[in-house]
Write a protein that holds these residues in place. Structure first.
Motif, PDB file in Angstrom:
ATOM      1  N   ARG B  39     -33.955   5.672   2.118  1.00 27.92           N
ATOM      2  CA  ARG B  39     -33.138   4.934   1.151  1.00 27.92           C
ATOM      3  C   ARG B  39     -32.717   5.853   0.015  1.00 27.92           C
ATOM      4  NH1 ARG B  39     -32.520   3.845  -3.528  1.00 27.92           N
ATOM      5  NH2 ARG B  39     -34.560   4.722  -4.013  1.00 27.92           N
ATOM      6  N   ASN B  40     -33.670   6.673  -0.408  1.00 27.18           N
ATOM      7  CA  ASN B  40     -33.382   7.609  -1.485  1.00 27.18           C
ATOM      8  C   ASN B  40     -32.286   8.591  -1.065  1.00 27.18           C
ATOM      9  OD1 ASN B  40     -33.834   8.885  -3.996  1.00 27.18           O
ATOM     10  ND2 ASN B  40     -35.021  10.455  -2.941  1.00 27.18           N
ATOM     11  N   TRP B  41     -32.342   9.046   0.159  1.00 29.53           N
ATOM     12  CA  TRP B  41     -31.330   9.994   0.631  1.00 29.53           C
ATOM     13  C   TRP B  41     -29.956   9.326   0.709  1.00 29.53           C
ATOM     14  CZ3 TRP B  41     -34.305  12.839   5.156  1.00 29.53           C
ATOM     15  CH2 TRP B  41     -35.401  13.502   4.606  1.00 29.53           C
ATOM     16  N   PHE B  69     -27.777  16.302   8.433  1.00 32.29           N
ATOM     17  CA  PHE B  69     -28.443  15.013   8.291  1.00 32.29           C
ATOM     18  C   PHE B  69     -28.037  14.354   6.982  1.00 32.29           C
ATOM     19  CE2 PHE B  69     -31.762  11.882   7.842  1.00 32.29           C
ATOM     20  CZ  PHE B  69     -31.935  11.457   9.134  1.00 32.29           C
ATOM     21  N   ALA B  70     -27.865  15.190   5.958  1.00 30.27           N
ATOM     22  CA  ALA B  70     -27.402  14.649   4.675  1.00 30.27           C
ATOM     23  C   ALA B  70     -26.016  14.021   4.853  1.00 30.27           C
ATOM     24  CB  ALA B  70     -27.363  15.751   3.632  1.00 30.27           C
ATOM     25  N   TRP B  71     -25.167  14.692   5.633  1.00 27.61           N
ATOM     26  CA  TRP B  71     -23.845  14.111   5.892  1.00 27.61           C
ATOM     27  C   TRP B  71     -23.953  12.824   6.683  1.00 27.61           C
ATOM     28  CZ3 TRP B  71     -20.024  15.374   3.035  1.00 27.61           C
ATOM     29  CH2 TRP B  71     -19.916  16.675   2.520  1.00 27.61           C
ATOM     30  N   PHE B  72     -24.913  12.772   7.592  1.00 29.63           N
ATOM     31  CA  PHE B  72     -25.170  11.544   8.363  1.00 29.63           C
ATOM     32  C   PHE B  72     -25.532  10.404   7.415  1.00 29.63           C
ATOM     33  CE2 PHE B  72     -28.725   9.071  10.261  1.00 29.63           C
ATOM     34  CZ  PHE B  72     -27.999   8.350  11.188  1.00 29.63           C
ATOM     35  N   GLU B  73     -26.425  10.692   6.462  1.00 33.61           N
ATOM     36  CA  GLU B  73     -26.801   9.674   5.480  1.00 33.61           C
ATOM     37  C   GLU B  73     -25.592   9.291   4.629  1.00 33.61           C
ATOM     38  OE1 GLU B  73     -29.639   8.119   5.089  1.00 33.61           O
ATOM     39  OE2 GLU B  73     -31.299   9.367   5.748  1.00 33.61           O
ATOM     40  N   ASN B 194     -29.208  21.465  13.030  1.00 33.76           N
ATOM     41  CA  ASN B 194     -28.693  21.208  11.696  1.00 33.76           C
ATOM     42  C   ASN B 194     -28.946  19.790  11.224  1.00 33.76           C
ATOM     43  OD1 ASN B 194     -27.330  23.635  10.605  1.00 33.76           O
ATOM     44  ND2 ASN B 194     -26.418  23.562  12.628  1.00 33.76           N
ATOM     45  N   LEU B 195     -29.491  18.959  12.123  1.00 36.85           N
ATOM     46  CA  LEU B 195     -29.870  17.618  11.706  1.00 36.85           C
ATOM     47  C   LEU B 195     -31.330  17.578  11.280  1.00 36.85           C
ATOM     48  CD1 LEU B 195     -28.074  15.499  14.410  1.00 36.85           C
ATOM     49  CD2 LEU B 195     -27.719  15.297  11.966  1.00 36.85           C
ATOM     50  N   LYS B 196     -32.174  18.284  12.036  1.00 36.44           N
ATOM     51  CA  LYS B 196     -33.591  18.308  11.682  1.00 36.44           C
ATOM     52  C   LYS B 196     -34.141  19.650  12.134  1.00 36.44           C
ATOM     53  CE  LYS B 196     -37.735  15.452  11.880  1.00 36.44           C
ATOM     54  NZ  LYS B 196     -38.367  14.232  12.354  1.00 36.44           N
ATOM     55  N   HIS B 197     -34.653  20.403  11.192  1.00 38.19           N
ATOM     56  CA  HIS B 197     -34.991  21.781  11.519  1.00 38.19           C
ATOM     57  C   HIS B 197     -36.312  21.928  12.245  1.00 38.19           C
ATOM     58  CE1 HIS B 197     -36.353  20.498   7.671  1.00 38.19           C
ATOM     59  NE2 HIS B 197     -37.149  21.539   7.507  1.00 38.19           N
ATOM     60  N   ILE B 198     -37.026  20.817  12.472  1.00 41.83           N
ATOM     61  CA  ILE B 198     -38.273  20.942  13.228  1.00 41.83           C
ATOM     62  C   ILE B 198     -37.994  21.439  14.641  1.00 41.83           C
ATOM     63  CG2 ILE B 198     -38.343  18.583  14.123  1.00 41.83           C
ATOM     64  CD1 ILE B 198     -41.352  18.647  13.617  1.00 41.83           C
ATOM     65  N   TYR B 199     -36.770  21.207  15.088  1.00 46.87           N
ATOM     66  CA  TYR B 199     -36.436  21.630  16.452  1.00 46.87           C
ATOM     67  C   TYR B 199     -36.294  23.144  16.564  1.00 46.87           C
ATOM     68  CZ  TYR B 199     -35.835  16.702  17.329  1.00 46.87           C
ATOM     69  OH  TYR B 199     -36.079  15.367  17.457  1.00 46.87           O
TER      70      TYR B 199
END
Lengths: 506, 520
Positions: B39-41, B69-73, B194-199
């Motif tokens: 929600r914060n993002w 991911f920020a752009w997704f949000e 670029n969505l989640k760097h854990i990958y």
């Protein structure tokens, strides 16, 4: 996949759906001073735990009958007592006399939900499984699919795990009665049904078919020989069960009368709220409540109910087969729902149970009925804040019963068991048109229900007609129920010739 | 290959719709602080200019995912305003109105469509038996294992995260590689990074595979690389794809000169070795060994209690765990260990690639290796190994066996995520459903019981473990003094199974391909 794993997956799915619905609100949550059915059930625990049996049904200083007084038969009271003992162990404040009124907390909600889940697991789910695996036809997968659909029937889930009641107990017992009779265990069946009757008096809706089926079987075996013996055994079972259930109240006739008075509150009027039966729907046109005296109303409703249940009961008496029995259960309970005195919207669950049992034989009509029955409770569900689970479970049920039981493909006249009427209809309708017509009506009715559900949430009713949506919902559902009552009667009454025809072709 | 007509795929629709209905029913269930994180993002990306996204720190849950991911949000926030505009105010901390909950939950459920599509593509790649029984078809089993994955349901739809569509992109990328559409696969993976760097943990597998099997177009007869077949065009094209996605994602921040700030948000090494609840990996075993040694040391008077650091676990949930006897572990050590754990499989993939399936195996081992040895690993990361392993599980008996053990222990280790009483039945029901299905369906598929007696006993041990941890232990008085014991037991017990599966997977790399070469 092994059979046991298929069954357990169905049961686990059903349990997950039930528990997920129970996250939602319950009736009367935070609505002091009267709250709702949740508080009623909690209050009964309080009363049964703290007061002696003799005071349960009487208005005393400790037992204010105007505040959710006990108005169900003794078995419900015992069940409440049992729950109260568990509650006392966990938190005595939950059942404290008087001071616990309106008690609400997260942990108490969890406890109450758990009691419903436990009674469901112990009674209703085994009954459904027994029915599907011993009394329904088809392959193993088919049986599992039927079981899944019955277990996912949204009406019961929403009322028991959302609104809050213990319908699964009485319905489960009644279903065990059907299973018992179906498997030829007449005594066990009568025992189970008598218990159901002693849990909720509304089970009387089912009583006549049980009686006729058993009597029919006795007659078949010869009323002077074996049949008489069976009849005596059954009557004894019923009487003894009744006596045992009512044991604490038998000492004093005053007690019995008071309990009966609580069970059948004639003074509460012909109908309450908005219910999808004849009287409420007729009320839109004619104000019966003011027009006729109470006694006339009582007489009229009694006469009409009798008129609608007699044909199916007589037919069952002459032909006590299990299919006839199921159809008669539908016809009797639906007639009661539509015409009898003092009917609640939740009572639609009573016809819904035998309709569930017809899911395999008449998938389309059964699905139609069951979806409509859930829809008919929309005003109640909205009041309880159960919109989301209502939408989700209804859609899921509709999709799975249409997909798993291929309801839309099985719409030929034979599949709808309208074969005997074929002669009359074939002049005006070809086979294909009938099936198409039914499917279109089904689709249109679904669209209407969806639209009405949407508007009653999204659009405010006009100021002049604040009750517009509940009335439209109940009248619309009433039309469906009446049509389906006629349909199920038609199927039941013409069933004999159908069977004969089949035998000939065999 | 399964028939791709609508008739042949109606069962898939039923599975997908069924699970979606189930997800919708969970909308009002408990949600964790991750709900507030997202929600914060939404609020940050909606109400602040891009230049402030990675600087904003009103809430403690700062933006720590990569820019895409920020752009997704950002995109989501434009729908969110129609539900409840108040959720888009940065200062509205812990705002969770019914409309907010509905919107956020629905956003997870609807973006899962990508996951559903990816699963369908994966199912098309499965080698199909010609069995009549629909319930025993590999594609049906695979679809159920993926769509109804209990870990994903628990993490995404109760706990609250957006793993569904991320795994969807990963699986879609894997499916594209299996279908020999490597450019698409590479593009999808670089979007995913670029969505989640854990990958990033599984990026080495992608790198080696694409270089070895795609840039080198041919192999020698013995499976070794043919150096002359190198295609510069393919390498350049791949490089362009990767650079392009990174440029789109990080470009604005390069121009703004914020890259150091963005990276410091993405890689917060200030956190401890283990998460509050220890993920079931090597470090959980290491910690417990340290604790056991210190207890034994004190008992046999080899150590002086006063000289030891203050008991570090009594706080219950501890971020920093101080080792008393064994040497402390630094981020660098974990990095070296992780690299060491994946180098052999990368090397083996280079020598004998074994096609896209070999790559898939390599990727799973990378994921599991980083889970075993990584710094501050979350228990949820186990899904990165379990989900892709489902693909292998329906094709080989040995992999199915590993899958059963890994998925059961891995999913069980997610239980502490849901600690509220009403969710206890739901997580157990999901777990039971998934476990019963996976065991019976895979056993039926391979026509034998897959786990041996020791493994079965180990897995059945989870039942008493659950009873002790969540029902018996909270009733005892130790719950007050030592509240962390159930978590500790769970993570240690599960880590044994995960380590075992890691070893089994490694062995499968070094045994299976050689036999295949012989057969060929």
């Amino acid at each position: 996949m092994e059979h046991w794993s298929l069954i357990s997956l169905c049961v686990l799915l059903a349990l997950t759906a039930r528990w997920a619905v129970s996250f939602n609100s319950y009736s009367g949550a935070g609505k002091a001073p009267m709250f709702g059915d949740y508080e009623a059930q909690r209050h009964w625990q309080e009363v049964t735990y703290n007061l002696p049996v003799q005071e349960w049904y009487f208005n005393t200083t400790d037992n204010d009958l105007n505040y959710w007084g006990l108005d169900y038969p003794p078995l419900t009271a015992y069940h409440s007592l049992l729950c109260a003992h568990v509650a006392k162990l966990i938190n005595p404040a939950w059942v404290e006399l008087r001071s616990s009124r309106g008690y609400e907390s997260a942990s108490h909600k969890l406890f109450m939900r758990a009691t419903v889940l436990v009674s469901d697991i112990l009674i209703y789910i085994p009954a459904v499984l027994l029915y599907c695996f011993y009394l329904s036809e088809g392959s193993y997968k088919k049986k599992a699919a039927t079981a899944l659909c019955i277990l996912l029937y949204p009406g019961l889930i929403l009322i028991d795990f959302g609104h809050f009641q213990y319908n699964s107990v009485s319905l489960g017992l009644a279903l065990l009665g059907v299973v018992g009779l179906g498997l030829g265990r007449d005594l066990l069946g009568s025992l189970a049904f008598t218990l159901a009757l002693n849990y909720k008096q509304m089970e009387l809706y089912h009583a006549l078919p049980f009686f006729c089926y058993l009597l029919g079987r006795c007659i078949k075996q010869g009323l002077l020989g074996k049949g008489l013996l069976l009849l005596v055994k059954i009557s004894l079972t019923v009487l003894v069960t009744f006596a045992l259930c009512w044991l604490p109240f038998l000492s004093d006739p005053q007690q019995i009368l008071q309990v009966l008075h609580r069970l059948f509150p004639v003074d509460r009027g012909l109908f309450e709220d908005k219910v999808a039966n004849t009287w409420c729907s007729l009320n839109v046109l004619i104000k019966i409540k003011t027009l006729l005296s109470r006694d006339t109303q009582l007489l009229l409703s009694f006469a009409l109910t009798l008129l609608f249940i007699l044909p199916s009961s007589i037919k069952l008496l002459t032909k006590p087969t299990i299919l006839q029995f199921k159809l008669a259960l539908v016809n009797s309970s639906l007639a009661f729902f539509l015409f009898s005195f003092q009917v609640h919207e939740k009572s639609i669950l009573l016809p819904a149970l035998p309709v569930c049992l017809l899911m395999n034989e008449l998938p389309l009509m059964a699905t139609w009925f069951l979806v409509t029955s859930t829809f008919s409770m929309l005003p109640l569900l909205l009041k309880d804040g159960l919109l989301l689970p209502y939408v989700v479970t209804s859609l899921a049920f509709l999709y799975f019963s249409v997909y798993l039981l291929s309801a839309l493909e099985r719409t030929s006249e034979e599949e709808l068991r309208l074969g005997p009427c074929q002669k009359r209809t074939q002049y005006c309708l070809s086979k294909h048109t009938l099936s198409l017509l039914i499917k279109c009506t089904f689709g249109a009715s679904l669209v209407f229900m969806a639209g009405l559900s949407f508007t009653s949430v999204a659009v405010d009713p006009p100021a002049k007609l604040p009750d517009l949506y509940p009335v439209v919902v109940s009248v619309f559902s009433f039309v469906h129920f009446l049509a389906l009552l006629l349909y199920f009667n038609l199927v039941q009454l013409t069933e004999l010739t159908n069977k004969k025809g089949q035998k000939k072709t065999n | 290959m399964a028939a791709s007509t609508s008739q042949g795929w109606s069962w898939f629709l039923a599975l997908a719709l069924g699970v979606s209905f189930m997800k919708c029913l969970l909308i009002n269930a408990y949600h964790s602080t991750d709900f507030e994180v997202h929600r914060n993002w939404l609020a940050i990306t909606h109400s602040l200019p891009v230049s402030k996204w990675y600087y904003e720190a009103t809430s403690e849950w700062t933006l720590d995912y990569p820019p895409l991911f920020a752009w997704f949000e950002f995109g989501l926030s434009h729908i969110a305003k129609y539900f409840d505009a108040k959720m888009l105010v940065v200062e509205n901390l812990n705002y969770a109105s019914p409309a907010t909950v509905l919107f956020q939950r629905l956003s997870v459920i609807i973006t899962d469509v990508i996951f559903i599509y990816a699963v369908r593509e994966c199912c098309k790649c499965v080698r199909e038996d010609k069995g009549k029984d629909m319930l025993a078809k590999p594609s049906f089993i695979l679809a159920t294992l993926l769509l109804w994955n209990c870990g994903l349901l628990v993490v995404d739809h109760i706990h609250f995260q957006y793993n569904g569509f991320l795994f969807g992109i990963l699986l879609l990328s894997v499916a594209r590689h299996l279908q020999n559409r490597h450019f698409e696969g590479a593009l999808l993976f670089s979007i995913l990074l670029n969505l989640k760097h854990i990958y990033l943990y599984i990026a080495p597998a992608y790198g080696i595979f694409l270089l070895r099997c795609f840039c080198f177009t041919q192999s020698n007869a013995d499976g070794s690389v043919r150096w002359k077949s190198f295609s510069l065009f393919r390498l350049v094209a791949l490089g362009f794809i990767v650079l392009f996605t990174f440029a789109v994602s990080f470009g604005p921040f390069i121009i703004l000169g914020q890259i150091p700030q963005v990276l410091s948000r993405l890689f917060p090494f200030k956190r401890g070795l283990c998460h509050a609840y220890w993920a079931p990996n090597i470090w959980a075993l290491y910690n417990i060994a340290d604790k056991a040694l210190s207890v034994l040391g004190i008992k046999f008077k080899l150590l002086d209690q006063n000289k030891l650091p203050k008991a570090s676990m009594t706080g219950g949930l501890v971020q920093e765990f101080q080792h008393t006897i064994l040497p402390p572990v630094s981020p660098l050590v974990t990095l070296v260990c992780t690299l060491l754990s994946i180098v052999p499989v990368l090397f083996s993939t280079w020598r004998r690639p074994n096609g896209a399936r070999g790559f898939l195996r390599c990727m799973i081992i990378c994921a599991l290796g980083s889970f075993m040895f990584g710094w501050h690993v979350h228990e949820k990361a186990i899904l990165m190994a379990i989900l892709p392993l489902s693909l292998l599980a329906v094709e080989s008996k040995e992999d199915a066996r590993t899958f059963l053990i890994l998925s059961t222990t891995g999913h069980f280790s997610l239980f502490p995520l849901l600690f509220t009483a009403p969710e206890l039945p739901i997580k157990i029901l999901f777990m039971l459903m998934f476990t019963i299905f996976s065991f019976t369906a895979l056993s039926k598929l391979f026509r034998c019981w897959l786990v041996n007696s020791v493994e079965a006993v180990y897995l059945l041990g989870l039942v008493p473990l659950e009873l002790i941890c969540e029902i018996v232990y909270p009733l005892t008085h130790w719950q007050q003094k030592l509240p962390f014991i159930p978590l500790l037991l769970t993570s240690v017990y599960c880590s044994l199974g995960v380590v075992y599966c890691f070893i089994r997977l490694y062995l499968s790399v070094f045994t299976a391909p050689s036999s295949k070469v012989k057969v060929q």
